[in-house]
Design a protein around this motif. Structure first.
Motif, PDB file in Angstrom:
ATOM      1  N   UNK A   1       0.832  -1.211   0.000  1.00 41.68           N
ATOM      2  CA  UNK A   1       0.000   0.000   0.000  1.00 41.68           C
ATOM      3  C   UNK A   1       0.865   1.259   0.000  1.00 41.68           C
ATOM      4  N   UNK A   2       2.038   1.154   0.627  1.00 43.16           N
ATOM      5  CA  UNK A   2       2.837   2.359   0.872  1.00 43.16           C
ATOM      6  C   UNK A   2       4.142   2.368   0.079  1.00 43.16           C
ATOM      7  N   UNK A   3       4.265   1.452  -0.891  1.00 44.40           N
ATOM      8  CA  UNK A   3       5.519   1.329  -1.630  1.00 44.40           C
ATOM      9  C   UNK A   3       5.541   2.207  -2.881  1.00 44.40           C
ATOM     10  N   UNK A   4       4.378   2.753  -3.287  1.00 47.70           N
ATOM     11  CA  UNK A   4       4.292   3.612  -4.475  1.00 47.70           C
ATOM     12  C   UNK A   4       4.881   2.936  -5.706  1.00 47.70           C
ATOM     13  N   UNK A   5       4.646   1.650  -5.842  1.00 49.49           N
ATOM     14  CA  UNK A   5       5.046   0.914  -7.043  1.00 49.49           C
ATOM     15  C   UNK A   5       3.975   1.172  -8.106  1.00 49.49           C
TER      16      UNK A   5
END
Lengths: 793, 352
Positions: free
Chosen positions: B334-338
């Motif tokens: 959710x927070x990896x901005x992939x």
């Protein structure tokens, strides 16, 4: 907290099954986290008999056995030294799960010899520690009999979560009490044995720290013969995860789990003089029973004799006064320690123990003497000796707590109509004293420090009665029609997200913290925003905005092969720890080109793409974009010549835009250019309250006239000045000014550029005549001239 | 040659010329040669003046007829030629419409944004408004007012991020839940209160299923008569709507939270079908949220009389709700901005 079924049945007279017990625990709020039923694990294991054992042809240590089993004769290869002809063994067939090995057996070939199943050691079946060889079962055990029947009754273990409000459930008895109240059996009366005092308690006990240790009960037993505890006690301790040590120590652990009553035992031979609970002194230290040395200080409560610190009261005793097999005279401590002091000391030293866990949550202050008596009786029974009288120094904080309880409270708070008789029954079963009346007087038992008011009593009734009786009701409509009424902040972040996603950007959510180095490219975050206990060093400071984390993400995406990065985030930017120090910022990062296209490939995004994005967000959130001024002042971390700020007035910055400074881009391992923008969503002035009506459309019937001008204009002057001047040349007629070409180079002096402008004239009253147009044109040229623009011939 | 024969010959000649005209230009030349001022038909018409009335009576209609027929023939031929020219042009303009076009990059909203929106919409229909508060909180709003006494072990249930102590020794914290927003609302607004508080929350914890930052929505209702039955009805209605199921079996289990009394956790029935979790069917219970009646101490701390006012509060993890509803496997992503993840699990801004 773990306990076994048989242990529970010491306190609870019940025929309930394991499943019913677990289900009822959950129903009354004791959250079961796991149940281990050894009988279930042993289900596939049966008795086998080794008919023949011979050396493995290819391995010195292996034997090939023919085993008589319920599945007929099986060949099993076994490495145990005691695998020999004639013994009865624990046979596990192919397909059985072996808990101690965490394996499911399959048909195997071991060094070329087929092996079907396994003969197990007690450790492999989690029945004990023995792994020197396979289990040897009684010779009269019949082949095929389930192992569970041969090894005797097996005790299921239940593990559940003790919530901070229920310190009493650190003892098995409290669980039994809850279950009995819920109708699952009868709570057996607790028999506290009377201990005959053979002599006066001989040791002087003092509490010089009455706040930290308000009460210290002691009893001495002389001439004990210490040694291993009886099997039933060792089994129970092992089942709940404790290591049996010796009878004297095991008794203290047993009562800690049985009644949530922590105790400690001292070897009297190792004590010098009086025993004192006092505050520690800086410089003092002791070796705790976990074999670690701890330094104490004035904030801690220690137990000391005349010469040294013996232990940390209520947390952990010391090695120097510990009981071992040689102990003959023992002093049992049953004290009350202040929860706060215990919690602080434990935290300061990072020292956890079952005693600390119980004291810091609050034990039953009325349990001092019962604890001593029960411990003494168990020791006398198994270790012999003679007991002293009991002394209690100080006074435990036993509070007579009575709560005014209107019996309607449970209906008011839960909507469940529980009869008064049922309420009384529940409360009485839980150990509360009930005096019914208009408002009931409910006496709170000493082991329930959590119960303070009528809501707590209502909860006790509700949880035992059962929340499955809750009615299902909907909230009544409020007088206002229910409708979404979003705040300005909500509307703005929503609009910013939608407009950016609509332009092809991908919304990210990144950490609110970042690493100091990354943050420092854009702002000096004050020390107050540095976390004391970050999860890792690269997430140690609150971010100055989403930018550093988005750039890290951009870099990761490129590293993964993304040609084009187009990320945005709408989220917090932090300047200090106050509520006003947090702003909502819409931030975007664009880097790299979109995939090539036969219709023409786009250039890598740059400063003007960033500016356009920033303006689109401002437009979407209702900022007065026409009034904005662009300042060519590079924000920190931005390219000095390719960035700027959009401001409302000289001081209010609504947005920053531009290209990332190439050296910052390099630091983030990103190829230049990187287009970035940050829009300050909170900085835009609050919209004026207005109705839904829009102003009337002002569309003229008359045709607009378009005229083009080309001005030579100094390169170093902002183009916006010229455009604004042209706009202002005739406010009535000039409707729009559009810059449609910027040219530098051949035909234009070196310090100048050519700005081509289209001016839209909108007549309102009559069609424009040539002379009108002529007049406006002159005004435009004059206005441009004031800014240093000359009409290009 | 008789006039009749003459006209017939002329007409035959002109008609064949017209039919043979291959473009508009040559057709125009034919028109001028025939019907122009000095055209053959016009010249013939001029001879009418020199004729006797009797002759004219015969020749007039014949010549006029010729003129009209030739003009019509030219007109008809012109239409044919124009059409042919247009067809030719259109054919020349033909392109390969199978060539792919770019619709520009596809923007996507994070699944959390969509989830927050859905939750807000469902509760809005039940009269709840949204309230927000700061991520960095003081001890009072995050703990004390919520009936976590200082040093109480209940505080250890929250792995709290702390900031350096201020001069008075107080440490600010990253809020461990959005309950401080409840406190702020109760202190600033008068009942009846019906709000939800969505936002970022933080706990010092990181593993497969925990991230140091996550998201919550909490709800609060304060008035004079709301009880746990309303809580149950409201939360069941929410879950049915959110998970899109007609019926939903729930279980309320007593639990402990410092700020509610009585407290409970709500479980829903579910079933796992491979990687897909189906809420509302099956036999297993899954914990969905925590809830309870607002603790009298919390009401008092916020200046409300617990004998006059009462109400419920609840809190749920938005990240987990999003994972359950949309079948997203890994919380940490959710927070990896992939970008690949956002493109796959995100939503178009036009999706409702």
């Amino acid at each position: 907290m773990k306990f076994t079924l048989s242990w529970l049945k010491d306190h609870l007279d019940t025929d309930a099954t394991l499943d019913q017990i677990v289900e009822t625990m959950i129903k009354v709020g004791l959250e079961v986290e796991g149940v281990t039923d050894p009988a279930e694990a042993l289900a596939p294991i049966t008795v086998g008999c080794v008919k023949h054992a011979e050396q493995h042809p290819d391995a010195d240590r292996l034997r090939v056995c023919r085993v008589d089993t319920k599945d007929g004769e099986q060949q099993i290869v076994c490495g145990a030294p005691n695998a020999r002809e004639g013994i009865k063994v624990a046979y596990a067939p192919v397909g059985a799960y072996i808990a101690g090995l965490d394996t499911t057996l399959t048909k195997a070939k071991i060094r070329g010899v087929e092996s079907l199943g396994m003969m197990c050691s007690s450790r492999e079946l989690e029945l004990g520690d023995d792994h020197d060889g396979i289990m040897e079962l009684p010779s009269d055990a019949e082949v095929g009999t389930p192992l569970a029947e041969v090894v005797g009754p097996l005790d299921p273990v239940i593990d559940f979560e003790v919530t901070p409000n229920r310190p009493d459930t650190n003892g098995v008895r409290a669980i039994a009490r809850d279950l009995a109240a819920a109708g699952l059996g009868t709570l057996r009366p607790l028999e506290v044995p009377e201990v005959d005092a053979a002599f006066e308690q001989p040791i002087t006990v003092e509490t010089d720290a009455p706040e930290a240790c308000p009460a210290f009960g002691a009893l001495v037993i002389r001439r004990v013969k210490n040694g291993p505890s009886p099997d039933w006690l060792q089994d129970r301790l092992r089942a709940v995860g404790l290591r049996p040590i010796n009878m004297l120590v095991d008794v203290t652990n047993y009562l800690s789990y049985d009644a949530a009553r922590p105790l400690h035992v001292y070897d009297l031979a190792k004590i010098n003089g009086a025993i004192r609970a006092r505050t520690g002194r800086t410089g003092e230290s002791f070796e705790a029973l976990n074999d670690k040395e701890y330094a104490v200080d004035e904030t801690m409560c220690v137990i000391a004799d005349d010469s040294r610190v013996l232990g940390l009261g209520g947390i952990m005793g010391g090695v120097s006064s510990g009981c071992d097999e040689g102990t003959t005279d023992v002093l049992i401590e049953s004290a009350y320690f202040d929860p706060l002091t215990i919690a602080k000391t434990g935290r300061k030293l990072s020292l956890t123990s079952d005693a600390r866990y119980r004291f810091e949550r609050g034990i039953d202050p009325a349990s001092i003497e019962d604890g001593l008596k029960r411990a003494a009786a168990l020791i006398l029974e198994h270790c012999g000796g003679g007991a002293s009288s009991i002394t209690v120094t100080g006074t435990p904080p036993v509070e007579e707590k009575t709560v005014d309880y209107p019996a309607t409270e449970v209906l008011r708070l839960t909507g469940m109509d529980v009869s008064e008789t049922r309420q009384e029954e529940i409360l009485t079963a839980l150990g509360f004293g009930v005096t019914r009346g208009g408002t009931w007087q409910v006496d709170v038992p000493t082991w329930r420090p959590d119960v303070e008011g009528k809501a707590d009593i209502a909860e006790e009734v509700a949880r035992i009665h059962g929340l499955d009786h809750l009615p299902t009701e909907l909230l009544p409509n409020l007088s206002d029609a229910p409708r979404r009424n979003p705040s300005v902040a909500e509307i703005r972040s929503h609009a910013a997200r939608e407009v950016l996603a609509a332009q092809g950007l991908l919304e990210a959510v990144t950490w609110a913290f970042t690493d100091e180095e990354g943050a420092a490219h854009f702002a000096d975050q004050p020390d107050e925003l540095k976390l004391l206990n970050p999860i890792s060093s690269d997430l140690s400071v609150m971010r100055p905005g989403p930018l550093p984390n988005l750039l890290l993400a951009a870099s990761r995406n490129h590293a993964r092969g993304a040609e084009s990065v187009r990320l945005f985030e709408v989220g917090g930017a932090y300047t200090n720890v106050t509520p006003k120090g947090q702003r909502s910022v819409a931030t975007g990062v664009l880097s790299g080109t979109l995939p090539r296209n036969w219709q023409g490939t786009e250039e890598a995004p740059g400063v003007f793409d960033a500016k356009a994005m920033a303006l689109s967000v401002l437009e979407a959130i209702g900022a007065p974009t026409a009034k904005l001024m662009t300042f060519a002042e590079a924000p920190r971390g931005y390219h000095p010549g390719r960035s700027g700020e959009l401001r409302l007035g000289p001081k209010t910055t609504l947005a920053r835009f531009g290209e990332l400074h190439p050296s910052v881009a390099k630091a983030f391992d990103l190829p230049s250019p990187v287009a970035i923008f940050e829009v300050e969503l909170d900085a835009v002035p609050q919209p004026k309250k207005a109705g839904a009506t829009k102003p009337a459309l002002d569309a003229s019937e008359l045709m607009p006239v378009r005229r083009d001008f080309a001005f030579l204009y100094p390169k170093d002057k902002p183009a916006l000045d010229l455009l604004r001047a042209v706009e202002g040349a005739d406010k009535k007629l000039i409707d729009e000014v559009r810059l449609f070409d910027v040219y530098e180079g051949k035909g234009v002096p070196e310090d100048q550029r050519s700005l081509a402008i289209e001016v839209v004239l909108q007549p309102r009253e009559k069609t424009l005549e040539d002379k009108d147009i002529e007049t406006v044109s002159e005004k435009i040229v004059a206005a441009a001239g004031k800014q240093g623009g000359t009409l290009r011939s | 040659m008789t006039l009749e024969a003459d006209i017939a010959a002329l007409e035959a000649d002109l008609t064949s010329q017209i039919d043979a005209a291959s473009d508009e230009r040559s057709l125009e030349d034919i028109r001028v040669a025939a019907l122009g001022k000095k055209g053959v038909v016009s010249e013939k018409m001029k001879t009418l003046g020199r004729m006797s009335p009797e002759e004219r009576q015969v020749a007039g209609p014949a010549l006029n007829g010729l003129k009209t027929r030739i003009a019509d023939a030219i007109g008809a031929r012109k239409t044919v030629l124009e059409e042919a020219a247009l067809n030719e042009r259109l054919e020349a303009e033909r392109v390969d419409v199978t060539l792919p076009v770019s619709t520009g990059p596809r923007g996507r909203l994070h699944p959390l944004t969509k989830t927050f929106d859905e939750i807000a919409e469902i509760f809005a229909a039940m009269g709840f408004e949204v309230r927000e508060g700061p991520d960095i909180e003081d001890d009072f709003h995050n703990f004390t007012a919520l009936n976590f006494p200082p040093e109480h072990p209940a505080r250890e249930m929250h792995d709290t991020f702390f900031f350096p102590p201020k001069e008075d020794g107080e440490k600010m914290v990253l809020r461990t839940h959005t309950s401080p927003v409840q406190v702020r609302t109760m202190m600033n607004e008068k009942p009846p209160i019906r709000i939800i508080a969505p936002g970022r929350t933080f706990r010092c914890d990181s593993d497969q299923t925990h991230t140091p930052m996550f998201h919550q929505v909490e709800g609060l209702v304060i008035d004079r008569e709301t009880h746990m039955g309303h809580l149950k009805g409201t939360l069941e209605a929410f879950c049915r709507e959110f998970f899109g199921v007609k019926t939903l079996e729930t279980r309320f289990r007593p639990h402990f939270f410092p700020f509610t009394e009585p407290s409970a956790e709500m479980d829903v029935k579910y079933e796992r079908d491979g990687a897909v979790v189906k809420i509302g069917q099956g036999e297993a219970w899954m914990e969905i949220l925590g809830c309870g009646m607002v603790h009298p101490n919390v009401l008092k701390a916020c200046g409300l009389d617990p004998d006059e006012y009462q109400g419920f509060a609840f809190g749920m993890g938005v990240d987990r709700l999003a994972m359950l509803k949309y079948g997203i496997p890994d919380l940490r992503q959710f927070f990896a901005a992939d970008q690949r993840w956002i493109e796959h699990y995100g939503f178009a801004p036009t999706e409702v």
